[in-house]
Design a protein around this motif. Structure first.
Motif, mmCIF file in Angstrom:
data_model
loop_
_atom_site.group_PDB
_atom_site.id
_atom_site.type_symbol
_atom_site.label_atom_id
_atom_site.label_comp_id
_atom_site.label_asym_id
_atom_site.label_seq_id
_atom_site.Cartn_x
_atom_site.Cartn_y
_atom_site.Cartn_z
ATOM 1 N N GLU A 27 48.133 34.500 32.578
ATOM 2 C CA GLU A 27 48.884 35.727 32.307
ATOM 3 C C GLU A 27 50.295 35.403 31.840
ATOM 4 O O GLU A 27 50.854 36.080 30.978
ATOM 5 C CB GLU A 27 48.941 36.613 33.558
ATOM 6 N N TYR A 77 33.141 40.266 36.361
ATOM 7 C CA TYR A 77 33.527 39.161 37.221
ATOM 8 C C TYR A 77 32.482 38.072 37.333
ATOM 9 O O TYR A 77 32.793 36.894 37.260
ATOM 10 C CB TYR A 77 33.881 39.676 38.620
ATOM 11 N N ILE A 118 30.994 46.847 37.538
ATOM 12 C CA ILE A 118 32.210 46.078 37.212
ATOM 13 C C ILE A 118 32.013 44.624 37.615
ATOM 14 O O ILE A 118 32.333 43.704 36.864
ATOM 15 C CB ILE A 118 33.438 46.655 37.943
ATOM 16 N N TYR A 119 31.448 44.441 38.794
ATOM 17 C CA TYR A 119 31.244 43.059 39.234
ATOM 18 C C TYR A 119 30.360 42.310 38.241
ATOM 19 O O TYR A 119 30.684 41.212 37.795
ATOM 20 C CB TYR A 119 30.619 43.029 40.625
ATOM 21 N N ARG A 174 50.461 39.499 44.159
ATOM 22 C CA ARG A 174 49.538 40.324 43.403
ATOM 23 C C ARG A 174 48.342 39.507 42.920
ATOM 24 O O ARG A 174 47.194 39.921 43.005
ATOM 25 C CB ARG A 174 50.297 40.884 42.209
ATOM 26 N N LEU A 196 33.884 43.626 45.275
ATOM 27 C CA LEU A 196 32.886 44.148 44.336
ATOM 28 C C LEU A 196 31.545 43.449 44.525
ATOM 29 O O LEU A 196 30.492 44.059 44.406
ATOM 30 C CB LEU A 196 33.377 43.963 42.895
ATOM 31 N N MET A 197 31.619 42.164 44.852
ATOM 32 C CA MET A 197 30.360 41.435 45.055
ATOM 33 C C MET A 197 29.605 42.030 46.239
ATOM 34 O O MET A 197 28.385 42.119 46.227
ATOM 35 C CB MET A 197 30.625 39.959 45.275
ATOM 36 N N ALA A 203 27.831 44.888 45.027
ATOM 37 C CA ALA A 203 26.684 44.489 44.211
ATOM 38 C C ALA A 203 25.540 43.987 45.077
ATOM 39 O O ALA A 203 24.372 44.153 44.742
ATOM 40 C CB ALA A 203 27.096 43.417 43.210
ATOM 41 N N GLU A 260 44.471 40.012 43.849
ATOM 42 C CA GLU A 260 43.475 40.164 42.790
ATOM 43 C C GLU A 260 42.252 39.308 43.027
ATOM 44 O O GLU A 260 41.164 39.635 42.578
ATOM 45 C CB GLU A 260 44.086 39.803 41.429
ATOM 46 N N ILE A 269 39.532 41.151 44.917
ATOM 47 C CA ILE A 269 38.769 42.230 44.276
ATOM 48 C C ILE A 269 37.329 41.824 43.963
ATOM 49 O O ILE A 269 36.393 42.524 44.356
ATOM 50 C CB ILE A 269 39.509 42.729 43.017
ATOM 51 N N PRO A 270 37.142 40.685 43.298
ATOM 52 C CA PRO A 270 35.743 40.320 43.017
ATOM 53 C C PRO A 270 34.904 40.180 44.270
ATOM 54 O O PRO A 270 33.704 40.478 44.256
ATOM 55 C CB PRO A 270 35.840 38.995 42.267
ATOM 56 N N LYS A 299 27.989 34.465 34.403
ATOM 57 C CA LYS A 299 26.594 34.610 33.987
ATOM 58 C C LYS A 299 25.833 33.371 34.463
ATOM 59 O O LYS A 299 26.103 32.253 34.047
ATOM 60 C CB LYS A 299 26.486 34.707 32.465
ATOM 61 N N LYS A 357 42.978 40.511 34.820
ATOM 62 C CA LYS A 357 41.659 41.096 34.675
ATOM 63 C C LYS A 357 41.591 42.491 35.290
ATOM 64 O O LYS A 357 41.101 43.432 34.687
ATOM 65 C CB LYS A 357 40.650 40.186 35.367
ATOM 66 N N TRP A 358 42.104 42.592 36.501
ATOM 67 C CA TRP A 358 42.010 43.883 37.182
ATOM 68 C C TRP A 358 42.838 44.941 36.455
ATOM 69 O O TRP A 358 42.421 46.087 36.330
ATOM 70 C CB TRP A 358 42.428 43.744 38.643
ATOM 71 N N ALA A 393 31.657 33.294 27.417
ATOM 72 C CA ALA A 393 30.875 32.656 28.473
ATOM 73 C C ALA A 393 30.639 31.183 28.122
ATOM 74 O O ALA A 393 30.526 30.822 26.953
ATOM 75 C CB ALA A 393 29.544 33.373 28.628
#
Ligand SMILES: Nc1ncnc2c1ncn2[C@@H]1O[C@H](COP(=O)(O)OP(=O)(O)OP(=O)(O)O)[C@@H](O)[C@H]1O
Ligand SMILES: Nc1ncnc2c1ncn2[C@@H]1O[C@H](COP(=O)(O)OP(=O)(O)OP(=O)(O)O)[C@@H](O)[C@H]1O
Ligand SMILES: [Mg+2]
Ligand SMILES: [Mg+2]
Lengths: 316, 272, 294, 314, 272
Positions: free
Chosen positions: E102, C103, C98-99, A27, A38-39, A42, A31, A34-35, C106, C187-188, E79
């Motif tokens: 976690e 994620y 969301i990204y 898992r 999503l990237m 974006a 995970e 996922i980023p 910065k 996170k997810w 950050a």
């Protein structure tokens, strides 16, 4: 529940969790994907920008192979379709700048004062009613404003200014100004309400009236935000299409006379795409050159607004 | 509370019995305040004496700041505030229409928890008050600024950089600047809302010194969550809880011999 | 000093208070000017168009005969267009938000994307039209179909959806995420179970508002060359179509041919405005109903 | 007043013949057709063709969907001259040589159908009481680069000493092309002429401007008679007002008259019965609807010629 | 500080001398932390003993919350945070890659200053932790929820409205709910950041009771600005100032006999 039972259960919760966690490494690996996914989403926005630039640039380059760069930017005559075509962009720039200026003359003071009212004077109740209504004004499609400018505002203005033409730059300019009011009001209001209340309290505490607090503390502190709202307003006016297309006609006048019809860059694009311009003709390429000019114009405005408002955010 | 009520009654007949009793500059009478429908001040009866330091203590959210801000009507800047009852300042009911808030506030200065200088120069910060009140004369302004900064014990530290931004000062200096800004309009009362809670020990000490040094000229009402601070600097202390005044008395009484067990619990840190 | 300042103070007070009153009045007029204009516009449009609105008009096909003309085609076209725009922008917009919010570190890249998005939001809609014309209609050779128009519109409103979603996500107080991380959620899991459900009303509000922008937008479709003409009702995203604002545009211009078209244009404006009003009201209801409790 | 009476008369006259023909056409049409007919092209011809399409779908073949768009003549030809292109292309000018060549290359057989006649109409303001009648030369001189006309008094010393505001549709329009090629004879146009994209703009400009004069198709004048007046043109035999009966190939207004067309993809007409059926319907009814939309009818003989050509396609 | 260092040295040889000394569950070693360039924790050396309550006190901004959040690596969610040094939890360095956060966090619960229930039902709030850790069984979840709410002394108040929104609870109840949420994953440590500072006296009392009742099972580290609270409930107290540990010792020593004059000043309210 007896304590014996509780005790064993307690242990099993912990061990269950531990067990699940051990099996969870898969898992955790998914995970990590996922980023990345999503990237990719974006990056679509960057792709859009690249798409715009690529689209405009490739055809613009072709245009400048046919029409010298300098002729384009210094020419005062635009006759794209005539037998002896001329491609001076100045009439369009003139139309664009004039209409935007008229719009700002209407929108900047009214928008700012409305913002002051909403941010400093209005009670919560009034604000709750007026703000959504102003949003509604901002939500009216521009085609409706165009219809309104053409069929209503122009005839009224002609009563006041007899020399006004049936299509002119004044009426769409004014209507565009009204359209921009909500935008300036809301952005300036944001800037003003993000001035820390502590600062207002400091000034009120010294016996200042609302006007003095607004003038001497709030506006100076929010100035860059306000200026940036003006710049964004101009940018919006520059890019506005339907109002000028409908209400200002397509005369490619190089003039300062606001009672006359002028064409903006946006209206030119509509005119050319709406017509029969064959792919590969100079007219066709001129479309991209004008669009590129428009794009660069608004881009500069947006970057300017951004840098101004950034400066302001750094202050506190 | 009963003690206080009696006292107010006495006072209305101008019978000053207590030897420490000086003239009350503020008196509140059945003061109630609502934010929307939430009842933040309940039937407050309290008087603040001239040229005294009155400390207001109580746990978070009990209405200390609200009460303080009622005294210069700053509380009305919040949305949807309802006030009933009387607050008299030197005999005039300030809640009525008779006195413009601007005049009241020019007589009642205020200092906040977080230093809030304007984004202007040090000079302009102090000169702001006199300027809005119509003083244009430059020499006069300079004099006022210097005097106020001196009173606020800040002059020596800033006299060489009066035209630098106020933000270039440290937190403690900024707080003293805010006090100087108040002093520049020559107020009769200064309201202070936890003026040292964001400051370091040294700055705290300086401000406490400053309070001691100006209290001969101005009346001070100070909200603090630091009980020892209240004990150190105040003449009287009022203990608020849930929007009510539980007890109001001489500071030493409140801390050493409180009438109400709740006060006792609070000053001994059993809650809050 | 005391006496002097006191006198000056009182002398000035009257003028200051008066000035304050006057300016308050002027500021108030300014705030209501826009609303006044809106009212005039609405009255004008309604008086001109209300007479033409009837069942036949709403359900009929387009016609050159004013008394026979209907705008069902444009209504359906608008509907199909939304069926492309809504899912595309929601998926890409929320994903991007969301990204960026959850994620991305910065740094340079994020601030580049962010700058890029805010610049895209400022690009004139007509430029998107040219993009759509060049890429979807010509290069991908889709022609003037719903899909091409929908993708163009999606690109146009995407920045708005992204920014609205970002704001909605940012508005979720960090302490909720903290609480979730605190019990060992990944996170997810936190995004899925805590942030998105809490941000949903905000995201939906933003999405609905930007959809209403797409519904009213005309310029890009003019450039793409969407006709407002005699075509069958669109039945899928691969069909040719027209939309309400295009219908208004053509009828406004063609009013010189048939003067009743001006009334039809006004009637269509009413339909468009009512649609937008319903959408906006929905957005406000969503916003209020799920008013933040945290 | 008189013109509109004429229009009506003409209408009823023209409507006689089509009825007979419709009856004839109905015989051949034994089954219900379905499928679609796709038409694109000139915006000038659009109102006429759209009208016909509507009537066809309502009265003749409910199962056939006739789609009419108006991308413009040239753009329309681009959609017409491709594989699986449109079935018809409306045109306010004749097909160009390059376009015809392209059709040959693709193996598309193209049939030109002349559908109506349009009269170039010069309009002036209602308050203009001097320039109601002009000669073609006078009109042309207003629009020519070297016509030496700036004021009305330059044309006729008795006319006002005021600047003329000349206007017309811009180069996007077939009307401009016709004006430039046929009326101005390809001489340069005066750069002061205010060229507009939208006819509505022209109508408004002239309606509001006492010194305005503009030219456009007859249809735009017919629909705005209450705002504008047409200039009677004196071709040598006294002034002629543009009207449905004068705008004919041998009418008094013939010099300012041009035909408008639709081009048929014959291959499609052979393959798709609904296309052929529709083409026949158009020709049978064209003169019935021309008048309504501001066009003058074409001679009946030409109509019959085309119909027999179409019926021969099977 | 010297005292502390000595003790750590002793401890590193596992020489437990003090009779109150139990096994340390956390040990930090040369812990430094920066937010960007601002140095928030400076060379922290501190150990937290199993099944003890450790109080962390100090004025605002001294780094109390930062330190607490370092213990479950929550601090990394901010950050631009840089950490150096060691923090071992039961002998494992948690700052290394070896342990996924976690897992760490499932063993170390956290309660915040402001109650922060999720916008879900009471039941869902408590069941959240077990659920994310993969427990799906409904009966099991119900049992866990009941048990946790009982431990948090909330069961009786909410058992009839488990499926109502958590926001329908009062502030104090919400805070206990948050503690129940922690307890549901059966943690070994609970970190509490000013858990009562937003609460009324009665709720504060209840939470303090609760802490006393669970401290036999879990180790607790609690940040508080209420010195009396620290004195009441903690076994040991660490005093932070400007990111440094000034003193760490048995609570009674810190309050009655501090080694450092700064500690003395602080616990006696001379600043902060
Ligand atoms: N502007 C406002 N609108 C609505 N409620 C408010 C507002 N300001 C304060 N309150 C509420 O009024 C009550 C009293 O607040 P107040 O700020 O006076 O407390 P306080 O004693 O100063 O607390 P603290 O020690 O935290 O500063 C609180 O419940 C607070 O939530
Ligand atoms: N996310 C952050 N980014 C940057 N600086 C931070 C951040 N969080 C805290 N700080 C700074 O680190 C220092 C320590 O903050 P911390 O919150 O740990 O203090 P604290 O002792 O908990 O204070 P309080 O009693 O007010 O809660 C402060 O100077 C604070 O401004
Ligand atoms: Mg307060
Ligand atoms: Mg903290």
């Amino acid at each position: 529940m007896n304590s014996e039972f509780t005790k064993t259960k307690e242990v099993s919760i912990r061990s269950l969790i531990d067990e699940n966690q051990r099996g969870n490494s898969l898992r955790r690996k998914t995970e990590r994907l996922i980023p990345i996914g999503l990237m990719l989403l974006a990056s679509l926005s960057i792709l859009t920008t690249l798409g715009i630039i690529w689209t405009l640039l490739s055809e613009t380059v072709e245009f400048f192979k046919r029409v010298p760069f300098l002729d384009f930017f210094t020419g005062t005559i635009l006759k794209p379709l005539s037998q002896n075509p001329e491609f001076g962009v100045l009439p369009l720039l003139m139309g664009t700048v004039t209409s935007s200026l008229i719009a700002m003359v209407v929108a900047a003071p009214i928008g700012l004062m409305a913002a002051i009212y909403l941010s400093e004077y209005a009670s919560l109740k009034v604000r709750k009613v007026v703000k959504p209504l102003l949003e509604l004004l901002a939500g009216v499609p521009t085609i409706v404003y165009g219809f309104f400018a053409f069929t209503f505002v122009t005839p009224i203005l002609r009563e006041l200014i007899p020399s006004l033409q049936a299509t002119n730059i004044l009426s769409p300019g004014i209507v565009m100004g009204v359209m921009i009011i909500p935008m300036i009001a809301s952005l300036s209001e944001d800037a003003m309400s993000s001035v820390p209340n502590a600062m207002r309290e400091g000034a009120y505490g010294l016996g200042s009236t609302k006007l003095e607090v607004t003038r001497r503390v709030v506006i100076p502190a929010a100035l860059s935000g306000i200026i940036s709202s003006f710049v964004l307003g101009i940018s919006r006016a520059i890019g506005e299409t339907m109002i000028v297309t409908i209400a200002s006609g397509s005369t490619k006048n190089f003039t300062f006379d606001i009672t006359q019809s002028m064409q903006t860059m946006t209206a030119y694009i509509v005119e050319v795409t709406g017509g029969d311009a064959a792919t590969g003709s100079t007219v066709y390429y001129s479309l991209y050159a004008v669009a590129m000019t428009l794009f660069v114009f608004t881009l500069i405005m947006n970057l300017l607004a951004r840098s101004v408002s950034k400066k302001f955010r750094e202050e506190y | 509370m009963t003690v206080l009520k009696e006292r107010i009654k006495e006072n209305s007949f101008s019978v000053v019995r207590n030897e420490n009793w000086t003239k009350p500059i503020y008196e509140t009478n059945g003061l109630n305040l609502w934010y929307g429908t939430s009842h933040a001040l309940k039937n407050i009866e309290l008087s603040i004496n001239e040229r005294e330091v009155t400390a207001i203590i109580g746990p978070s959210g009990c209405g200390k700041s609200t009460f303080l801000k009622t005294l210069n009507r700053m509380v009305e800047t919040a949305a949807d505030v309802t006030i009933s009852g009387n607050v008299t300042f030197k005999g005039n009911n300030i809640l009525g229409k008779s006195m413009p808030v601007e005049i009241l506030r020019s007589k009642v200065g205020m200092v906040f928890q977080k230093p809030n200088p304007f984004p202007k120069s040090i000079f302009e910060n102090v000169a702001y008050g006199p300027k809005v009140h119509g003083i244009r004369n430059k020499a006069m302004l300079e004099m006022i600024v210097e005097e106020s900064l001196k009173k606020a014990a800040l002059w020596d530290e800033v006299k060489d950089r009066l035209h630098k931004s106020a933000y270039s000062l440290s937190g403690g200096q900024q707080q003293r600047l805010c006090i100087a800004r108040c002093l520049a309009i020559d107020p009769e009362v200064i309201l202070m809302d936890e003026p040292t809670s964001a400051l370091d020990p040294v700055s705290t000490h300086k401000i406490e010194e400053l309070i001691r040094s100006i209290k001969n000229d101005v009346t001070i009402a100070i909200v603090t969550h630091n009980m020892q601070q209240a004990a150190r600097i105040s003449d009287r202390t009022a203990f608020f809880l849930n929007g009510e005044i539980i007890e109001h008395n001489q500071t030493s009484t409140i801390f050493n011999n409180p009438a109400d067990p709740l006060t006792d619990d609070y000053v001994n840190g059993r809650f809050g | 000093m005391h006496m002097q300042t006191e006198q000056i103070r009182l002398r000035h007070m009257k003028t200051r208070l008066l000035l304050n009153q006057i300016s308050k009045f002027i500021f108030m007029l300014s705030a209501f000017f826009g609303l006044f204009f809106l009212a005039v516009l609405l009255v004008r449009v309604v008086t001109e168009g209300i007479g033409s609105i009837n069942f036949g008009f709403l359900t009929g096909k387009l016609s050159t005969q004013p008394e026979r003309a209907g705008i069902m085609g444009a209504i359906l076209g608008t509907f199909w267009l939304m069926l492309v725009v809504a899912p595309v922008t929601m998926f890409v917009g929320v994903g991007t938000a969301i990204y960026l919010e959850m994620y991305a570190k910065k740094g340079k890249l994020v601030s580049f994307i962010q700058t890029n998005i805010s610049n895209l939001a400022g690009v004139p809609s007509i430029v998107y039209g040219i993009l759509g014309l060049t890429v979807f209609v010509r290069t991908l050779n889709l022609g003037n179909i719903v899909l091409a128009g929908g993708l163009t519109m999606s690109l146009l409103i995407l920045p708005i959806v992204i920014v609205a979603s970002q704001e909605a996500i940012r508005a979720i107080p960090f302490h909720l995420s903290e609480a979730s991380y605190g019990v060992g959620a990944t996170k997810w899991q936190t995004i899925q179970r805590i942030i998105l459900p809490a941000a949903l009303p905000g995201i939906l509000t933003g999405a609905i508002l930007s959809l209403s922008r797409a519904i009213g937008e005309t310029a890009p479709l003019v450039v793409i060359g969407i006709p407002a003409l005699l075509i069958p009702f669109p039945g899928s995203i691969m069909d040719r179509f027209t939309v309400l604002p295009m219908q208004i545009y053509y009828w406004t211009l063609d009013a010189s041919l048939v003067s009743e078209y001006a009334n039809l244009a006004a009637a269509t404006i009413i339909v468009l405005l009512v649609t937008l009003f319903i959408l906006n009201a929905t957005a406000i209801i969503v916003r209020n109903k799920f008013q933040r409790v945290f | 007043g008189t013109e509109s009476d004429d229009t009506k008369k003409d209408d009823s006259a023209a409507s006689k013949t089509p009825e007979n023909n419709t009856a004839a056409a109905q015989e051949t049409e034994t089954e219900d057709l379905e499928g679609s007919v796709v038409i694109d092209g000139s915006g000038t011809v659009y109102p006429l063709m759209a009208r016909l399409a509507e009537e066809y779908m309502i009265n003749e073949q409910e199962g056939v969907s006739v789609e009419v768009s108006r991308a413009g003549t040239s753009a329309g030809f681009k959609k017409f001259l491709v594989e699986n292109g449109t079935d018809f292309n409306d045109a306010s000018r004749q097909i160009k040589d390059e376009e015809a060549a392209e059709a040959d290359k693709l193996g598309i057989e193209v049939k030109e159908l002349k559908v109506a006649l349009d009269g170039l109409t010069f309009v002036i303001n209602k308050d203009n009481d001097w320039a109601n009648e002009m000669t073609p030369e006078q009109l042309v001189s207003i629009f020519l680069a070297d016509g030496n006309v700036e004021k009305w008094s330059d044309i006729n010393p008795e006319w006002p000493d005021e600047k003329i505001n000349a206007m017309g549709p811009n180069e996007n329009h077939g009307t401009y092309e016709f004006f430039y090629e046929k009326i101005l004879d390809k001489q340069d146009m005066n750069s002061n002429v205010n060229l507009q994209q939208e006819y509505s703009t022209l109508v408004n400009l002239v309606a509001e401007d006492k010194n305005g004069i503009a030219f456009f198709g007859f249809g735009y004048y017919v629909n705005n008679q209450e705002k504008l007046q047409a200039v009677g043109v004196d071709f040598g035999n006294g002034p002629v007002e543009p009207a449905l009966d004068t705008i004919a190939e041998d009418g008094a207004y013939a010099d300012f008259t041009r035909p408008v067309f639709t081009y048929l993809n014959v291959n499609h007409a052979k393959e798709k019965p609904q296309v052929r059926d529709y083409a026949i319907y158009v020709m049978n009814n064209i003169n019935k609807f021309a008048g309504e939309t501001g066009f003058a009818p074409i001679p009946e003989t030409e109509v019959q010629e085309v119909i027999s050509f179409l019926e021969g396609l099977k």
